[in-house]
Design an enzyme around this catalytic site. Structure first.
Site, short mmCIF file in Angstrom:
data_model
loop_
_atom_site.label_atom_id
_atom_site.label_comp_id
_atom_site.label_asym_id
_atom_site.label_seq_id
_atom_site.Cartn_x
_atom_site.Cartn_y
_atom_site.Cartn_z
N SER A 125 0.84 -1.20 0.00
CA SER A 125 0.00 0.00 0.00
C SER A 125 0.87 1.24 0.00
O SER A 125 1.70 1.43 0.91
CB SER A 125 -0.89 0.02 1.25
OG SER A 125 -1.38 1.34 1.45
N MET A 133 -12.04 4.60 -0.39
CA MET A 133 -12.65 4.79 0.93
C MET A 133 -13.29 6.18 0.90
O MET A 133 -12.83 7.14 1.54
CB MET A 133 -11.58 4.69 2.04
CG MET A 133 -11.10 3.26 2.25
SD MET A 133 -9.60 3.17 3.21
CE MET A 133 -8.41 3.41 1.90
N ASP A 150 -6.63 -6.36 4.31
CA ASP A 150 -5.99 -5.05 4.24
C ASP A 150 -5.95 -4.40 5.62
O ASP A 150 -6.99 -4.04 6.17
CB ASP A 150 -6.85 -4.20 3.28
CG ASP A 150 -6.29 -2.84 3.05
OD1 ASP A 150 -6.98 -2.02 2.42
OD2 ASP A 150 -5.16 -2.57 3.50
N MET A 157 -8.81 8.29 0.12
CA MET A 157 -9.62 8.64 1.29
C MET A 157 -10.15 10.06 1.14
O MET A 157 -9.39 10.97 0.77
CB MET A 157 -8.76 8.55 2.56
CG MET A 157 -8.13 7.19 2.77
SD MET A 157 -7.06 7.22 4.23
CE MET A 157 -6.43 5.55 4.17
N GLY A 193 -0.57 1.22 9.79
CA GLY A 193 0.10 0.99 11.07
C GLY A 193 -0.79 0.57 12.22
O GLY A 193 -0.40 0.65 13.38
N MET A 249 -11.69 -5.67 5.23
CA MET A 249 -10.81 -4.78 5.99
C MET A 249 -10.45 -5.46 7.31
O MET A 249 -11.35 -5.92 8.04
CB MET A 249 -11.49 -3.45 6.27
CG MET A 249 -11.64 -2.55 5.05
SD MET A 249 -10.07 -2.28 4.20
CE MET A 249 -9.18 -1.35 5.47
N HIS A 267 -1.25 -1.15 -4.13
CA HIS A 267 -2.55 -0.82 -3.51
C HIS A 267 -2.60 0.67 -3.24
O HIS A 267 -1.71 1.22 -2.56
CB HIS A 267 -2.69 -1.61 -2.21
CG HIS A 267 -4.01 -1.48 -1.53
ND1 HIS A 267 -5.13 -2.18 -1.92
CD2 HIS A 267 -4.37 -0.72 -0.48
CE1 HIS A 267 -6.14 -1.85 -1.12
NE2 HIS A 267 -5.71 -0.98 -0.24
N HIS A 303 -8.36 1.43 -3.96
CA HIS A 303 -9.31 1.17 -2.86
C HIS A 303 -9.98 2.49 -2.52
O HIS A 303 -9.36 3.37 -1.92
CB HIS A 303 -8.49 0.62 -1.68
CG HIS A 303 -9.29 0.39 -0.43
ND1 HIS A 303 -8.68 0.18 0.79
CD2 HIS A 303 -10.62 0.34 -0.20
CE1 HIS A 303 -9.61 0.01 1.71
NE2 HIS A 303 -10.79 0.08 1.14
N ASP A 350 -4.65 3.73 -1.67
CA ASP A 350 -5.71 4.03 -0.69
C ASP A 350 -6.25 5.44 -0.86
O ASP A 350 -5.62 6.40 -0.44
CB ASP A 350 -5.16 3.87 0.73
CG ASP A 350 -4.99 2.42 1.10
OD1 ASP A 350 -3.92 2.03 1.58
OD2 ASP A 350 -5.96 1.66 0.88
C1 DX5 Z 1 -6.21 1.60 5.74
C2 DX5 Z 1 -5.76 1.20 4.35
C3 DX5 Z 1 -4.73 0.09 4.39
C4 DX5 Z 1 -3.46 0.51 5.11
C5 DX5 Z 1 -2.63 -0.70 5.41
O1 DX5 Z 1 -7.38 2.36 5.63
O2 DX5 Z 1 -6.86 0.71 3.61
O3 DX5 Z 1 -4.40 -0.29 3.05
O4 DX5 Z 1 -2.75 1.40 4.30
O5 DX5 Z 1 -1.56 -0.27 6.13
P1 DX5 Z 1 -0.77 -1.24 7.14
O6 DX5 Z 1 -0.33 -2.43 6.30
O7 DX5 Z 1 0.39 -0.40 7.60
O8 DX5 Z 1 -1.73 -1.63 8.21
ZN ZN Z 2 -6.53 -0.15 1.51
#
Ligand code: DX5
Ligand code: ZN
Length: 222
Positions: A15, A75, A182, A44, A152, A144, A40, A73, A42
Protein backbone atom coordinates in the site's frame (compact mmCIF):
# COMPACT_ATOMS: atom_id res chain seq x y z
CA UNK A 1 3.71 -8.34 -12.33
CA UNK A 2 0.12 -8.43 -13.62
CA UNK A 3 -1.86 -11.33 -12.21
CA UNK A 4 -5.58 -11.61 -11.77
CA UNK A 5 -6.86 -14.96 -12.93
CA UNK A 6 -6.28 -17.46 -10.19
CA UNK A 7 -7.93 -16.76 -6.77
CA UNK A 8 -5.74 -19.46 -5.25
CA UNK A 9 -2.47 -17.73 -6.17
CA UNK A 10 -1.05 -15.49 -3.44
CA UNK A 11 -0.85 -11.85 -4.55
CA UNK A 12 1.13 -9.27 -2.58
CA UNK A 13 -0.09 -5.68 -2.87
CA UNK A 14 2.03 -3.05 -1.03
CA UNK A 15 0.00 0.00 0.00
CA UNK A 16 1.50 3.30 -1.17
CA UNK A 17 0.05 4.97 1.96
CA UNK A 18 3.13 3.71 3.87
CA UNK A 19 5.65 4.80 1.22
CA UNK A 20 7.98 7.81 1.44
CA UNK A 21 5.91 10.33 -0.51
CA UNK A 22 8.91 12.61 -0.98
CA UNK A 23 10.42 9.91 -3.26
CA UNK A 24 7.29 8.43 -4.80
CA UNK A 25 8.59 7.38 -8.22
CA UNK A 26 11.51 5.56 -6.62
CA UNK A 27 9.19 3.97 -4.05
CA UNK A 28 6.95 2.56 -6.78
CA UNK A 29 10.01 1.26 -8.62
CA UNK A 30 11.21 -0.32 -5.34
CA UNK A 31 7.85 -2.06 -4.93
CA UNK A 32 8.02 -3.42 -8.49
CA UNK A 33 11.62 -4.62 -8.00
CA UNK A 34 10.62 -6.28 -4.69
CA UNK A 35 8.57 -8.91 -6.53
CA UNK A 36 5.20 -7.51 -5.43
CA UNK A 37 2.29 -8.23 -7.80
CA UNK A 38 0.03 -5.17 -7.40
CA UNK A 39 0.25 -1.66 -5.96
CA UNK A 40 -2.55 -0.82 -3.51
CA UNK A 41 -3.69 2.81 -3.69
CA UNK A 42 -5.71 4.03 -0.69
CA UNK A 43 -8.06 6.84 -1.72
CA UNK A 44 -9.62 8.64 1.29
CA UNK A 45 -12.06 11.58 1.21
CA UNK A 46 -12.19 12.67 4.85
CA UNK A 47 -15.89 11.76 5.04
CA UNK A 48 -16.15 7.99 4.65
CA UNK A 49 -12.97 7.70 6.76
CA UNK A 50 -11.38 10.20 9.15
CA UNK A 51 -8.42 10.93 6.88
CA UNK A 52 -7.67 12.44 3.46
CA UNK A 53 -5.09 10.91 1.12
CA UNK A 54 -5.14 11.59 -2.66
CA UNK A 55 -7.39 11.72 -5.76
CA UNK A 56 -7.57 10.77 -9.46
CA UNK A 57 -4.71 13.06 -10.56
CA UNK A 58 -2.31 11.41 -8.09
CA UNK A 59 -3.39 7.96 -9.34
CA UNK A 60 -2.90 9.12 -12.94
CA UNK A 61 0.65 10.25 -12.10
CA UNK A 62 1.52 6.80 -10.79
CA UNK A 63 -0.13 4.74 -13.51
CA UNK A 64 1.47 6.83 -16.26
CA UNK A 65 5.00 6.45 -14.83
CA UNK A 66 5.13 2.71 -14.12
CA UNK A 67 3.43 -0.12 -16.01
CA UNK A 68 2.04 -2.20 -13.15
CA UNK A 69 -1.26 -3.54 -11.72
CA UNK A 70 -2.99 -0.74 -9.76
CA UNK A 71 -5.45 -1.88 -7.08
CA UNK A 72 -7.42 1.26 -6.18
CA UNK A 73 -9.31 1.17 -2.86
CA UNK A 74 -11.99 3.90 -2.71
CA UNK A 75 -12.65 4.79 0.93
CA UNK A 76 -14.97 7.59 -0.17
CA UNK A 77 -18.62 8.44 0.55
CA UNK A 78 -19.71 8.83 -3.10
CA UNK A 79 -17.68 6.38 -5.22
CA UNK A 80 -20.32 6.56 -7.99
CA UNK A 81 -19.51 10.24 -8.45
CA UNK A 82 -15.80 9.49 -9.08
CA UNK A 83 -15.78 6.12 -10.87
CA UNK A 84 -15.15 7.57 -14.34
CA UNK A 85 -12.20 9.64 -13.14
CA UNK A 86 -10.47 6.70 -11.44
CA UNK A 87 -11.13 4.46 -14.43
CA UNK A 88 -9.63 7.15 -16.69
CA UNK A 89 -6.70 7.50 -14.23
CA UNK A 90 -5.75 3.89 -14.99
CA UNK A 91 -7.13 1.76 -12.15
CA UNK A 92 -6.83 -1.96 -12.96
CA UNK A 93 -9.00 -2.99 -10.03
CA UNK A 94 -11.44 -0.52 -8.46
CA UNK A 95 -12.88 -1.36 -5.04
CA UNK A 96 -15.93 0.41 -3.56
CA UNK A 97 -17.31 0.08 -0.03
CA UNK A 98 -20.70 -1.54 0.57
CA UNK A 99 -21.32 1.01 3.38
CA UNK A 100 -20.81 4.07 1.14
CA UNK A 101 -23.68 6.19 -0.16
CA UNK A 102 -24.28 4.74 -3.66
CA UNK A 103 -26.14 2.09 -5.62
CA UNK A 104 -23.61 -0.73 -5.07
CA UNK A 105 -24.81 -2.99 -7.92
CA UNK A 106 -24.82 -0.07 -10.36
CA UNK A 107 -21.28 0.99 -9.35
CA UNK A 108 -19.99 -2.57 -9.77
CA UNK A 109 -21.73 -2.81 -13.16
CA UNK A 110 -20.16 0.45 -14.37
CA UNK A 111 -16.67 -0.62 -13.27
CA UNK A 112 -16.91 -3.92 -15.16
CA UNK A 113 -18.49 -2.24 -18.19
CA UNK A 114 -15.29 -0.15 -18.41
CA UNK A 115 -13.21 -3.36 -18.53
CA UNK A 116 -11.85 -2.79 -15.01
CA UNK A 117 -11.90 -5.47 -12.28
CA UNK A 118 -14.65 -4.74 -9.73
CA UNK A 119 -13.95 -4.99 -6.00
CA UNK A 120 -16.29 -4.67 -3.02
CA UNK A 121 -15.09 -3.94 0.53
CA UNK A 122 -16.57 -4.12 4.04
CA UNK A 123 -15.37 -2.56 7.27
CA UNK A 124 -14.56 -4.81 10.27
CA UNK A 125 -17.85 -3.95 11.99
CA UNK A 126 -19.99 -4.61 8.90
CA UNK A 127 -21.85 -7.91 8.84
CA UNK A 128 -20.88 -10.25 5.98
CA UNK A 129 -24.58 -10.56 5.04
CA UNK A 130 -24.42 -6.98 3.67
CA UNK A 131 -22.05 -7.99 0.84
CA UNK A 132 -23.69 -11.34 0.02
CA UNK A 133 -26.16 -9.94 -2.55
CA UNK A 134 -23.22 -8.66 -4.65
CA UNK A 135 -20.77 -11.56 -4.54
CA UNK A 136 -21.79 -12.83 -7.97
CA UNK A 137 -21.03 -9.38 -9.48
CA UNK A 138 -17.45 -8.90 -8.25
CA UNK A 139 -13.91 -9.95 -9.11
CA UNK A 140 -12.58 -9.24 -5.61
CA UNK A 141 -13.87 -8.98 -2.03
CA UNK A 142 -11.74 -6.77 0.25
CA UNK A 143 -12.20 -7.68 3.93
CA UNK A 144 -10.81 -4.78 5.99
CA UNK A 145 -8.72 -6.17 8.86
CA UNK A 146 -8.43 -2.72 10.51
CA UNK A 147 -10.80 0.22 10.78
CA UNK A 148 -10.11 2.01 7.48
CA UNK A 149 -8.35 5.37 7.49
CA UNK A 150 -4.81 4.80 8.66
CA UNK A 151 -1.85 2.49 8.18
CA UNK A 152 0.10 0.99 11.07
CA UNK A 153 -2.91 -0.32 13.02
CA UNK A 154 -3.31 -3.72 14.74
CA UNK A 155 -4.79 -6.67 12.81
CA UNK A 156 -8.35 -7.47 13.99
CA UNK A 157 -8.63 -11.27 14.28
CA UNK A 158 -12.44 -11.19 14.40
CA UNK A 159 -12.51 -10.17 10.71
CA UNK A 160 -11.34 -13.68 9.76
CA UNK A 161 -14.97 -14.78 10.17
CA UNK A 162 -15.83 -12.76 7.05
CA UNK A 163 -12.84 -14.20 5.15
CA UNK A 164 -13.95 -17.74 6.01
CA UNK A 165 -17.59 -16.94 5.14
CA UNK A 166 -16.50 -15.50 1.78
CA UNK A 167 -14.45 -18.60 0.96
CA UNK A 168 -17.37 -20.89 1.90
CA UNK A 169 -19.85 -18.82 -0.11
CA UNK A 170 -17.52 -18.76 -3.15
CA UNK A 171 -17.10 -22.54 -3.11
CA UNK A 172 -20.80 -23.22 -2.52
CA UNK A 173 -21.72 -21.15 -5.58
CA UNK A 174 -18.79 -21.92 -7.87
CA UNK A 175 -17.66 -18.29 -7.92
CA UNK A 176 -14.05 -17.20 -8.34
CA UNK A 177 -13.58 -13.74 -6.81
CA UNK A 178 -10.30 -12.93 -5.02
CA UNK A 179 -10.37 -12.51 -1.25
CA UNK A 180 -8.17 -9.58 -0.20
CA UNK A 181 -7.23 -8.49 3.34
CA UNK A 182 -5.99 -5.05 4.24
CA UNK A 183 -4.56 -3.63 7.44
CA UNK A 184 -2.05 -4.90 9.98
CA UNK A 185 -0.77 -7.58 7.61
CA UNK A 186 2.69 -8.82 8.63
CA UNK A 187 4.39 -12.19 8.27
CA UNK A 188 2.42 -13.75 11.16
CA UNK A 189 -0.99 -12.24 10.39
CA UNK A 190 -0.45 -13.11 6.70
CA UNK A 191 -0.34 -16.77 7.73
CA UNK A 192 -3.64 -16.40 9.61
CA UNK A 193 -5.28 -14.60 6.70
CA UNK A 194 -4.07 -17.18 4.15
CA UNK A 195 -5.19 -20.05 6.41
CA UNK A 196 -8.73 -18.60 6.46
CA UNK A 197 -8.82 -18.20 2.68
CA UNK A 198 -7.41 -14.81 1.72
CA UNK A 199 -5.14 -14.79 -1.35
CA UNK A 200 -4.50 -11.05 -1.86
CA UNK A 201 -2.48 -9.49 0.96
CA UNK A 202 -2.23 -5.71 1.25
CA UNK A 203 0.72 -4.50 3.32
CA UNK A 204 1.71 -0.90 3.97
CA UNK A 205 4.04 -0.74 6.96
CA UNK A 206 5.24 -4.33 6.60
CA UNK A 207 6.26 -3.75 2.97
CA UNK A 208 7.28 -0.11 2.44
CA UNK A 209 8.40 0.14 6.05
CA UNK A 210 10.79 -2.79 5.63
CA UNK A 211 14.51 -2.09 5.03
CA UNK A 212 14.57 -5.06 2.64
CA UNK A 213 11.28 -4.95 0.73
CA UNK A 214 12.11 -8.03 -1.35
CA UNK A 215 12.55 -10.10 1.80
CA UNK A 216 9.36 -8.61 3.25
CA UNK A 217 7.33 -9.51 0.15
CA UNK A 218 8.77 -13.03 0.19
CA UNK A 219 7.88 -13.41 3.89
CA UNK A 220 4.32 -12.23 3.28
CA UNK A 221 3.95 -14.72 0.42
CA UNK A 222 4.90 -17.54 2.77
C1 DX5 B 1 -6.21 1.60 5.74
C2 DX5 B 1 -5.76 1.20 4.35
C3 DX5 B 1 -4.73 0.09 4.39
C4 DX5 B 1 -3.46 0.51 5.11
C5 DX5 B 1 -2.63 -0.70 5.41
O1 DX5 B 1 -7.38 2.36 5.63
O2 DX5 B 1 -6.86 0.71 3.61
O3 DX5 B 1 -4.40 -0.29 3.05
O4 DX5 B 1 -2.75 1.40 4.30
O5 DX5 B 1 -1.56 -0.27 6.13
P1 DX5 B 1 -0.77 -1.24 7.14
O6 DX5 B 1 -0.33 -2.43 6.30
O7 DX5 B 1 0.39 -0.40 7.60
O8 DX5 B 1 -1.73 -1.63 8.21
ZN1 ZN C 1 -6.53 -0.15 1.51
Amino acid sequence: MRKFDDPEEIIIAPSILAADWSRLAEEVARAIRSGADWLHLDVMDGHFVDNISFGPQFVQTLTSTNDFFYDVHLMIERPDHYLDRFIKAGADNLTVHVEANHDVAESLRRIRAAGVKAGLSLRPETDFSLVEPYLDQIDLLLVMTVVPGFGGQKFMLETMASVAAAKKYREARGLSFHIEVDGGIYEETAVTARDHGANVLVAGTAAFGAPDMTAAVRALRG
